[in-house]
Design an enzyme around this catalytic site. Sequence first.
Site: not given
Ligand code: PMV
Length: 316
Positions: A101, A105-108, A110-111, A152
Amino acid sequence: MIYAAEASAPAKIILFGEHAVVHGQPAIAAPVSSLRAIAQATLQPVGTGLLLDASDLGEQIRILSGQPVADHPLARAALLCLEAVGADIPDLAVRLRSQIPIASGLGSGAALTAALMRSLISAVDATVPNTTLNEWVYEVEREFHGTPSGIDNTVVVFERPLYFVRGQAPSLLTVGQPITLLIGDTGIRSSTKEAVGGVHALLAARPDETRARFQTIGALVRTAREFIAAGDVSALGPLMLENHRLLQDLTVSSPELDILVEAAVAAGALGAKLSGGGRGGNMIALCDPDREDSVRAALFFAGAARVFSTRIDAHA
Ligand code: PMV
């Protein structure tokens, strides 16, 4: 020579410590290998340049040498890695797909960047170690997503559960017993950059209180690391709930995330919390395997758009 190539990279979840990790505290994260971003490069006629075809995500970008390029993370990723390996723009179409998704918040991001770079590196017959790839993915994250901690890209590139402190070499997490988690998606996309900005604003407005919360999260992460190593999985539940409460205090939860967390716990999860940037996106619930079905049903009943299951395997 240019070759056809396929590559991928996984999603990630943060078990403990998101947001405080941006401010120097440790965090624990793990890959979700069953959810992946995939890049498939196929050969194209000479002179057609590089097509980044992310039609499923509503993006198509063509890169021709000597011509202006779109200001987009995928274009930047392609150019950064081709330049670094000393390759010209290849005549390739790279199809990018993602089971992860987006903006949840699942790092899409970066992946996708890691999968794209890997496919281009193989297509031009270069070899790049993961430590270097990780730096390149971080560079793209930094240019397009504000002030990322680097967690991430590191988890996504190395695909291992990690204990991470910003600016330090990551340590592989010792996992005494397998950890089963459900991932519940609120279905609400949210900007990590904005959530991180919100925490920066809170820090500026109430520095002492906010710094104390970061420190409490850091202490909790260190305790969680010990429990994970010792295989004391049930002890992680209360720590997840405490971490979620602290994230609420940092203004990065949302009513939808809180509802999913409460529903998971009411259905027998050992603990639950938001995971990643928050303000939408995903939460995670820690389950005994025999409770997984009832927690999954409760998450759907409480409004989850999707529920994924993942397991962090034991590792010395
Ligand atoms: O929302 P994501 O998957 O990009 O995770 C962010 C994690 C944070 O701690 C909120 C930001 C970071 O850069 O570490």
